[in-house]
Design a protein around this motif. Sequence first.
Motif, PDB file in Angstrom:
ATOM      1  N   PRO A  36       0.813  -1.217   0.000  1.00  0.00           N
ATOM      2  CA  PRO A  36       0.000   0.000   0.000  1.00  0.00           C
ATOM      3  C   PRO A  36       0.848   1.269   0.000  1.00  0.00           C
ATOM      4  CG  PRO A  36       0.138  -0.876   2.213  1.00  0.00           C
ATOM      5  CD  PRO A  36       0.809  -1.879   1.312  1.00  0.00           C
ATOM      6  N   GLU A  37       0.295   2.303  -0.619  1.00  0.00           N
ATOM      7  CA  GLU A  37       0.926   3.615  -0.520  1.00  0.00           C
ATOM      8  C   GLU A  37       0.279   4.289   0.693  1.00  0.00           C
ATOM      9  OE1 GLU A  37       0.079   6.382  -3.675  1.00  0.00           O
ATOM     10  OE2 GLU A  37       1.816   7.615  -3.190  1.00  0.00           O
ATOM     11  N   PRO A  38       1.066   4.835   1.592  1.00  0.00           N
ATOM     12  CA  PRO A  38       0.469   5.429   2.795  1.00  0.00           C
ATOM     13  C   PRO A  38      -0.151   6.799   2.521  1.00  0.00           C
ATOM     14  CG  PRO A  38       2.852   5.601   2.897  1.00  0.00           C
ATOM     15  CD  PRO A  38       2.536   4.827   1.651  1.00  0.00           C
ATOM     16  N   ASN A  39      -1.190   6.797   1.716  1.00  0.00           N
ATOM     17  CA  ASN A  39      -1.840   8.066   1.383  1.00  0.00           C
ATOM     18  C   ASN A  39      -3.351   8.000   1.581  1.00  0.00           C
ATOM     19  OD1 ASN A  39      -2.559   6.445  -0.735  1.00  0.00           O
ATOM     20  ND2 ASN A  39      -2.108   7.927  -2.328  1.00  0.00           N
ATOM     21  N   GLY A  40      -3.799   7.039   2.387  1.00  0.00           N
ATOM     22  CA  GLY A  40      -5.226   6.912   2.629  1.00  0.00           C
ATOM     23  C   GLY A  40      -5.475   5.648   3.411  1.00  0.00           C
ATOM     24  N   TYR A  41      -6.742   5.400   3.723  1.00  0.00           N
ATOM     25  CA  TYR A  41      -7.067   4.195   4.469  1.00  0.00           C
ATOM     26  C   TYR A  41      -7.354   3.034   3.526  1.00  0.00           C
ATOM     27  CZ  TYR A  41      -7.349   6.129   9.194  1.00  0.00           C
ATOM     28  OH  TYR A  41      -7.049   6.659  10.411  1.00  0.00           O
ATOM     29  N   LEU A  42      -7.184   1.843   4.036  1.00  0.00           N
ATOM     30  CA  LEU A  42      -7.473   0.647   3.267  1.00  0.00           C
ATOM     31  C   LEU A  42      -8.989   0.473   3.142  1.00  0.00           C
ATOM     32  CD1 LEU A  42      -4.705  -0.229   2.780  1.00  0.00           C
ATOM     33  CD2 LEU A  42      -4.872  -1.778   4.761  1.00  0.00           C
ATOM     34  N   HIS A  43      -9.444   0.070   1.976  1.00  0.00           N
ATOM     35  CA  HIS A  43     -10.881  -0.173   1.815  1.00  0.00           C
ATOM     36  C   HIS A  43     -11.129  -1.603   1.362  1.00  0.00           C
ATOM     37  CE1 HIS A  43     -10.205   0.175  -2.450  1.00  0.00           C
ATOM     38  NE2 HIS A  43      -9.816   1.436  -2.352  1.00  0.00           N
ATOM     39  N   GLY A 323     -15.102  10.835   9.207  1.00  0.00           N
ATOM     40  CA  GLY A 323     -13.682  10.525   9.093  1.00  0.00           C
ATOM     41  C   GLY A 323     -13.502   9.267   8.261  1.00  0.00           C
ATOM     42  N   TRP A 324     -12.252   8.853   8.128  1.00  0.00           N
ATOM     43  CA  TRP A 324     -11.975   7.632   7.354  1.00  0.00           C
ATOM     44  C   TRP A 324     -12.666   6.417   7.971  1.00  0.00           C
ATOM     45  CZ3 TRP A 324      -9.737   7.243   2.704  1.00  0.00           C
ATOM     46  CH2 TRP A 324      -8.908   8.272   2.250  1.00  0.00           C
ATOM     47  N   ASP A 325     -12.904   6.484   9.276  1.00  0.00           N
ATOM     48  CA  ASP A 325     -13.516   5.326   9.934  1.00  0.00           C
ATOM     49  C   ASP A 325     -15.000   5.542  10.199  1.00  0.00           C
ATOM     50  OD1 ASP A 325     -13.355   7.190  11.942  1.00  0.00           O
ATOM     51  OD2 ASP A 325     -12.535   5.809  13.447  1.00  0.00           O
ATOM     52  N   ASP A 326     -15.612   6.479   9.510  1.00  0.00           N
ATOM     53  CA  ASP A 326     -17.063   6.625   9.610  1.00  0.00           C
ATOM     54  C   ASP A 326     -17.681   5.276   9.231  1.00  0.00           C
ATOM     55  OD1 ASP A 326     -19.354   9.103   9.262  1.00  0.00           O
ATOM     56  OD2 ASP A 326     -19.841   7.155   8.387  1.00  0.00           O
ATOM     57  N   PRO A 327     -18.661   4.820  10.009  1.00  0.00           N
ATOM     58  CA  PRO A 327     -19.228   3.488   9.736  1.00  0.00           C
ATOM     59  C   PRO A 327     -19.882   3.330   8.368  1.00  0.00           C
ATOM     60  CG  PRO A 327     -19.716   4.154  11.977  1.00  0.00           C
ATOM     61  CD  PRO A 327     -19.134   5.359  11.295  1.00  0.00           C
ATOM     62  N   ARG A 328     -20.078   4.415   7.664  1.00  0.00           N
ATOM     63  CA  ARG A 328     -20.625   4.291   6.311  1.00  0.00           C
ATOM     64  C   ARG A 328     -19.543   4.102   5.267  1.00  0.00           C
ATOM     65  NH1 ARG A 328     -23.812   9.796   6.732  1.00  0.00           N
ATOM     66  NH2 ARG A 328     -21.955  10.136   8.021  1.00  0.00           N
ATOM     67  N   MET A 329     -18.306   4.370   5.643  1.00  0.00           N
ATOM     68  CA  MET A 329     -17.205   4.283   4.687  1.00  0.00           C
ATOM     69  C   MET A 329     -16.895   2.815   4.358  1.00  0.00           C
ATOM     70  SD  MET A 329     -15.919   7.284   3.797  1.00  0.00           S
ATOM     71  CE  MET A 329     -14.125   7.505   3.765  1.00  0.00           C
ATOM     72  N   PRO A 330     -16.494   2.556   3.099  1.00  0.00           N
ATOM     73  CA  PRO A 330     -16.128   1.184   2.728  1.00  0.00           C
ATOM     74  C   PRO A 330     -14.704   0.836   3.176  1.00  0.00           C
ATOM     75  CG  PRO A 330     -15.894   2.599   0.840  1.00  0.00           C
ATOM     76  CD  PRO A 330     -16.430   3.475   1.944  1.00  0.00           C
ATOM     77  N   THR A 331     -14.186   1.628   4.112  1.00  0.00           N
ATOM     78  CA  THR A 331     -12.842   1.342   4.622  1.00  0.00           C
ATOM     79  C   THR A 331     -12.901   0.191   5.623  1.00  0.00           C
ATOM     80  OG1 THR A 331     -13.201   2.996   6.343  1.00  0.00           O
ATOM     81  CG2 THR A 331     -12.022   3.702   4.371  1.00  0.00           C
TER      82      THR A 331
END
Length: 590
Positions: A36-43, A323-331
């Motif tokens: 992974p490139e550390p430029n975002g969260y894993l989805h 945020g990136w960990d919002d429960p609606r996010m596909p992360t």
Amino acid sequence: MSVDDTSAIPSDFIRDIVAQHVAEHRYPKIVTRFPPEPNGYLHIGHARAILLNAGIARENHGHFNLRFDDTNPAKEEAHYVDAITADIKWLIAGWADEQLTFKPAGAVPMTQTIAGKTDFQVASLSAQSPGAEPFTASNYFDQLYDYALELIKHGKAYVCDLSPDDTEKYRGSPTEPGKDSPFRNRTVEENLDLFQRMRAGEYPNGARSLRAKIDMASPNMWLRDPLLYRIRHIAHHNTGHKWCIYPLYDYAHCLSDYLEGVTHSLCSLEFVVHRPLYDWVLDSLKLPRPLPHQYEFAKLIPTYTIMSKRNLLRLVQGKVVSGWDDPRMPTLAGMRRRGITANALRRFVIGTGITTYDGITDIAALEHVVRDELNQIAERRLAVLRPIKLVLTNLAAGETIACEAVNNPQSESPTKRSLHLTREIYIEQDDFAEVPPPKFFRLKPGGEVRLKYACIISLDKIVKDEVGNLVELHGTAQLDTRSGQPNSSKKVKGTIHWVSASEAMDAEVRLYDRMFTVPEPGAEADFLQALNPHSLETVIAKLEPSLAAATPGQLFQFERLGYFTPDARDSGHESRVFNRTITLRDTWAK
RNA sequence: UGCCUGGUGGUGUAAUGGUAGCACAGCAGACUCUGACUCUGCUUGUCUAGGUUCGAGUCCUAGCCGGGCAGCCA
């Protein structure tokens, strides 16, 4: 059906290739990697790559390296590193922990001699070992630089002074060949000198670049003297100010694979055209160990979601989500917070298989495994999301009738808990209709309904205020229909859930739904127009008192409603917050 | 008018020259102290045209359609 259904993974074309290589003893050990490139969260799309790589290592007694592909300091940030590492560990926990491999802290590629040739390889160890840290491409910058010098000496790379604009012009187009750079035939000595000066910081960004000398007329654009190094006077989150030249993906990736002893480098379909370059770099260096090879597979794209990191970032930065960990996010972080288990994710992802053509996977398949998984492990509780008060007039105020409730009927040896039926209770607004539609099995005028785990009740009176709003309901509890009582086997068509009004606990409950209204939001002109305005609805619900002890990580089914879990971020002792993971399947619907 | 790739029900996949199967979704029903779960049944598919073969989703040829490739991103 067992809870872990991913133990036997069907084969696919990549596993077939690996199996053949194992049979031929082509490599001493099968090593895969996730870069992974550390430029975002894993989805969830990354989950396919992680599970494929980890799974192949798992099935072949091999290793699975986590390597951060951090060759572009302009886009990368250190805080993503920890989040990504945690997400991967969570996804494969209890499944492929043994295979996840890091390097000893501070380890760099070490020199070894193979068949009289100098070689370099980085040490590795279990991710569970003390001091272990993930691999990083930036950790190979010295070695990559030396390899570049090597390429120059072999006449396979040159320093080019073309501006970015001119470089593009000289490259031609897919239908027209490019032309040679005027700097293409510099001498080895000149190239060596210039490249060293690039490194020394003598030139500004973009003034020069190091390019592979391949073929400007190649039908493959990526073989038209691709750039190997660019000048970037910018600090790197890992190497600080040590470098002002940074390698590009095509150059760094294959060599990073080699330095780690990776055997099968798996990536997505858009890299098919890069494969000849991957091979070219490795072949040009005359390396002594068996070379890794790249194999490509299709990305996983579920319906009703967006996968592009750029667009996900827009949702985060635009505060559309928390945020990136919002429960609606596909992360992975979002889905974990939502209450989706790693095993459910594994089952879904592995169930979609591996192919070489793009498709779009119905999110319903994920919802199905999530429900199936949670149905088996989630303890049942009673909760009323939108309460109406119901007074059981034949019970005295203060009277409590103990009822036994099963915690999980799917369990082989179900445990029980006690609920108290009291004179005043809450039931769900949806479970009452003054003017019921056809086949309405719930509470209605003149009707009877069972209170789950308690008894059958009949409705006597609907109390309204002077403007006609419903205030409360009055009914009678048929206590002899309780479990163990003479009339317990009396049948009624409907059973509804309830909580004692005097014992209920208030809690915020976040009702999540799909984030988009169209199956392919990524294909819309503006995906923000397809946002589901009802993707989050918050209610203050009435919960049975035992839920006061709920802690994050616990998974519950609120009977007849769906699956819920305490929010790991916002649920504390002062205020309880529950996230709805998913509703129960509802064939009644309306 | 380039190169690389790929096409199996609505969706995801399996069948590696020999009965087109599975899962999800959908529909109908049974069961039910969760309109859940479970169970039963049903609908729907090999892109097209030729060819090879006793036999083709699979091999060959042509066509059609889709995806990717012109970042000093990964």
